[in-house]
Design a protein around this motif. Structure first.
Motif, PDB file in Angstrom:
ATOM      1  N   ALA A  64       0.826  -1.205   0.000  1.00 47.09           N
ATOM      2  CA  ALA A  64       0.000   0.000   0.000  1.00 47.09           C
ATOM      3  C   ALA A  64       0.860   1.256   0.000  1.00 47.09           C
ATOM      4  O   ALA A  64       0.713   2.133  -0.853  1.00 47.09           O
ATOM      5  CB  ALA A  64      -0.936  -0.005   1.202  1.00 47.09           C
ATOM      6  N   PHE A  65       1.777   1.365   0.959  1.00 44.29           N
ATOM      7  CA  PHE A  65       2.628   2.550   1.081  1.00 44.29           C
ATOM      8  C   PHE A  65       4.092   2.228   0.799  1.00 44.29           C
ATOM      9  O   PHE A  65       4.814   3.042   0.236  1.00 44.29           O
ATOM     10  CB  PHE A  65       2.498   3.138   2.487  1.00 44.29           C
ATOM     11  CG  PHE A  65       3.236   4.438   2.681  1.00 44.29           C
ATOM     12  CD1 PHE A  65       2.745   5.617   2.138  1.00 44.29           C
ATOM     13  CD2 PHE A  65       4.426   4.490   3.397  1.00 44.29           C
ATOM     14  CE1 PHE A  65       3.425   6.819   2.300  1.00 44.29           C
ATOM     15  CE2 PHE A  65       5.109   5.690   3.570  1.00 44.29           C
ATOM     16  CZ  PHE A  65       4.606   6.854   3.022  1.00 44.29           C
ATOM     17  N   TRP A 117      -3.034  -1.397   4.558  1.00 46.54           N
ATOM     18  CA  TRP A 117      -2.019  -0.427   4.947  1.00 46.54           C
ATOM     19  C   TRP A 117      -0.953  -1.063   5.828  1.00 46.54           C
ATOM     20  O   TRP A 117      -1.241  -1.925   6.665  1.00 46.54           O
ATOM     21  CB  TRP A 117      -2.650   0.753   5.678  1.00 46.54           C
ATOM     22  CG  TRP A 117      -3.396   1.655   4.744  1.00 46.54           C
ATOM     23  CD1 TRP A 117      -4.746   1.792   4.634  1.00 46.54           C
ATOM     24  CD2 TRP A 117      -2.835   2.532   3.763  1.00 46.54           C
ATOM     25  NE1 TRP A 117      -5.072   2.700   3.652  1.00 46.54           N
ATOM     26  CE2 TRP A 117      -3.922   3.164   3.097  1.00 46.54           C
ATOM     27  CE3 TRP A 117      -1.528   2.839   3.375  1.00 46.54           C
ATOM     28  CZ2 TRP A 117      -3.720   4.094   2.075  1.00 46.54           C
ATOM     29  CZ3 TRP A 117      -1.329   3.769   2.360  1.00 46.54           C
ATOM     30  CH2 TRP A 117      -2.418   4.380   1.726  1.00 46.54           C
ATOM     31  N   ASP A 118       0.278  -0.599   5.642  1.00 51.11           N
ATOM     32  CA  ASP A 118       1.417  -1.104   6.389  1.00 51.11           C
ATOM     33  C   ASP A 118       1.279  -0.821   7.884  1.00 51.11           C
ATOM     34  O   ASP A 118       1.817  -1.553   8.715  1.00 51.11           O
ATOM     35  CB  ASP A 118       2.706  -0.453   5.869  1.00 51.11           C
ATOM     36  CG  ASP A 118       2.789  -0.445   4.355  1.00 51.11           C
ATOM     37  OD1 ASP A 118       3.653  -1.132   3.805  1.00 51.11           O
ATOM     38  OD2 ASP A 118       1.971   0.262   3.720  1.00 51.11           O
ATOM     39  N   HIS A 119       0.570   0.254   8.225  1.00 54.43           N
ATOM     40  CA  HIS A 119       0.476   0.670   9.622  1.00 54.43           C
ATOM     41  C   HIS A 119      -0.118  -0.408  10.509  1.00 54.43           C
ATOM     42  O   HIS A 119       0.468  -0.817  11.507  1.00 54.43           O
ATOM     43  CB  HIS A 119      -0.348   1.954   9.734  1.00 54.43           C
ATOM     44  CG  HIS A 119      -0.692   2.326  11.143  1.00 54.43           C
ATOM     45  ND1 HIS A 119      -1.923   2.052  11.704  1.00 54.43           N
ATOM     46  CD2 HIS A 119       0.033   2.934  12.102  1.00 54.43           C
ATOM     47  CE1 HIS A 119      -1.934   2.471  12.941  1.00 54.43           C
ATOM     48  NE2 HIS A 119      -0.764   3.027  13.212  1.00 54.43           N
ATOM     49  N   ASP A 120      -1.320  -0.876  10.158  1.00 50.70           N
ATOM     50  CA  ASP A 120      -1.982  -1.869  11.016  1.00 50.70           C
ATOM     51  C   ASP A 120      -2.925  -2.767  10.221  1.00 50.70           C
ATOM     52  O   ASP A 120      -3.902  -3.254  10.748  1.00 50.70           O
ATOM     53  CB  ASP A 120      -2.763  -1.153  12.127  1.00 50.70           C
ATOM     54  CG  ASP A 120      -3.098  -2.083  13.302  1.00 50.70           C
ATOM     55  OD1 ASP A 120      -2.374  -3.078  13.480  1.00 50.70           O
ATOM     56  OD2 ASP A 120      -4.080  -1.806  14.008  1.00 50.70           O
ATOM     57  N   GLY A 121      -2.630  -2.917   8.928  1.00 45.42           N
ATOM     58  CA  GLY A 121      -3.431  -3.811   8.117  1.00 45.42           C
ATOM     59  C   GLY A 121      -4.823  -3.304   7.780  1.00 45.42           C
ATOM     60  O   GLY A 121      -5.706  -4.082   7.417  1.00 45.42           O
ATOM     61  N   GLY A 127      -8.346   4.070   4.807  1.00 40.63           N
ATOM     62  CA  GLY A 127      -7.303   4.963   5.290  1.00 40.63           C
ATOM     63  C   GLY A 127      -6.576   4.378   6.486  1.00 40.63           C
ATOM     64  O   GLY A 127      -6.896   3.283   6.966  1.00 40.63           O
ATOM     65  N   GLU A 128      -5.585   5.148   6.977  1.00 44.93           N
ATOM     66  CA  GLU A 128      -4.879   4.709   8.193  1.00 44.93           C
ATOM     67  C   GLU A 128      -4.863   5.857   9.194  1.00 44.93           C
ATOM     68  O   GLU A 128      -5.924   6.415   9.446  1.00 44.93           O
ATOM     69  CB  GLU A 128      -3.504   4.117   7.850  1.00 44.93           C
ATOM     70  CG  GLU A 128      -2.633   4.939   6.891  1.00 44.93           C
ATOM     71  CD  GLU A 128      -1.314   5.257   7.499  1.00 44.93           C
ATOM     72  OE1 GLU A 128      -1.269   6.239   8.280  1.00 44.93           O
ATOM     73  OE2 GLU A 128      -0.307   4.570   7.193  1.00 44.93           O
ATOM     74  N   VAL A 129      -3.708   6.228   9.763  1.00 43.74           N
ATOM     75  CA  VAL A 129      -3.729   7.222  10.842  1.00 43.74           C
ATOM     76  C   VAL A 129      -2.994   8.515  10.505  1.00 43.74           C
ATOM     77  O   VAL A 129      -3.132   9.505  11.231  1.00 43.74           O
ATOM     78  CB  VAL A 129      -3.131   6.630  12.143  1.00 43.74           C
ATOM     79  CG1 VAL A 129      -3.955   5.447  12.613  1.00 43.74           C
ATOM     80  CG2 VAL A 129      -1.669   6.233  11.950  1.00 43.74           C
TER      81      VAL A 129
END
Length: 330
Positions: A64-65, A117-121, A127-129
């Motif tokens: 994703a990112f 997303w790499d942040h938390d799936g 979106g993410e944070v």
């Protein structure tokens, strides 16, 4: 402003992603003509090349990112990568890929199903944070017909006390940044174009715009000096980065969307943009971000069709309004 025919011919001697915008914004060609050129983005040139790099699951570079398998050591050595899904979608948006075409719609659906997303799936279109990432997701999602209202609601609640946004908010920042603010402003404008304006989005955009205008798009409020000398350098693709031309192009779009005249506080960055034009009518590419890309479009230090296109349409919009004769707003 008038544009000499040799300069128009130089701009048109390029990729479909640039040509259709020159026909629409500089030449003033009939819609059927520039739309026919726009359709070529999917099949020819940079747009086709980028689509050819797409994975079977709809993503780019398997992430994703960040590309799949791209380590922290690789980041430190080679720089931030620009090949994953987030940045590839951003580039297709800039190219003007027809959001209604079958390839675009299939891509949107596949990303929604497969990309996390790499942040938390988190699912990609949720979106993410981080504000800059979420803003670019809103811009792409609104353009390609995705309901990104929940991300917009989140962004509206993350505005800083001084009017803008900062992706370092989660690390304790209470001051806005030029970078994050322009990303969010572009996202809110894209969302309004797709879904309509709400009192909340308009108020947020007004606050973010005022943050930039008080600083004449590049200055520190306290000293009047450039907040970053690179804001005065011309960059493409900008990715998450800010420069004065990106700011001016946003205000052009916002003015046209709202039917409002340019704000006189843009006079200083407009003057800077004029001063950077070469005698042959072009503008240069001053710098590019480091890091892996699918392909390069232009060379640093050379005349840039991307930057020249964007600068010309900003100045045409400004000159048509005759703002130079007005008194600055308080």
């Amino acid at each position: 402003m008038s544009v000499d025919r040799p300069l128009i011919d130089w701009l048109l001697d390029s990729d479909p992603a640039i040509r259709w915008q020159v026909l629409r914004d500089i030449v003033g060609a009939p819609e059927r003509e520039w739309q026919a050129e726009r359709c070529k983005v999917e099949r020819e040139g940079w747009g086709a090349e980028l689509l050819a790099c797409q994975d079977a699951d709809g993503q780019w570079a398997g992430g994703a990112f960040v590309p799949a398998g791209y380590t922290e050591d690789m980041w430190r050595t080679a720089g931030q990568p620009w090949t994953a899904t987030c940045f590839s979608l951003q580039q297709l948006y800039d190219f003007g890929l027809d959001p209604a075409c079958e390839r675009a719609q299939r891509t949107v659906a596949l990303i929604g199903f497969n990309s996390k997303w790499d942040h938390d799936g988190q699912p990609f279109w949720d979106g993410e944070v981080e504000e800059c990432i979420n803003a670019r997701t809103v811009t792409a999602g609104a353009y390609f017909g995705v309901d990104v209202s929940p991300i917009v609601k989140r962004l509206l609640g993350e505005r800083q006390p001084d009017g803008g946004w900062n992706c370092e908010r989660c690390n304790g920042s209470h001051r806005s940044s030029f970078h994050t603010t322009i990303n969010v402003l572009e996202a809110l404008l894209a969302y309004e174009s797709a879904k309509g304006q709400t009192p909340e989005t308009r108020a947020a955009r007004a606050a973010g715009e005022d943050y930039l205008l008080k600083r004449e798009l590049y200055k520190r409020l306290e000293t009047g000096q450039p907040a970053d000398e690179r804001y005065l350098k011309l960059l493409y693709p900008p990715r998450w980065r800010y420069d004065v031309l990106r700011g001016l192009d946003y205000f052009r779009l916002a003015s046209l969307a709202g039917g409002t005249p340019p704000d006189a506080r843009l006079r200083t960055p407009i003057a800077h943009l004029r001063a950077r034009q070469a005698l042959n009518g072009t503008w240069p590419l001053d710098w590019q971000l480091t890091g892996p890309v699918w392909f390069k479009m232009e060379e640093v230090g050379k005349p840039s069709r991307w930057i020249t296109l964007r600068a010309l349409r900003v100045l045409r919009w400004w000159d048509a309004a005759g703002v130079d004769t007005r008194q600055p707003q308080s």
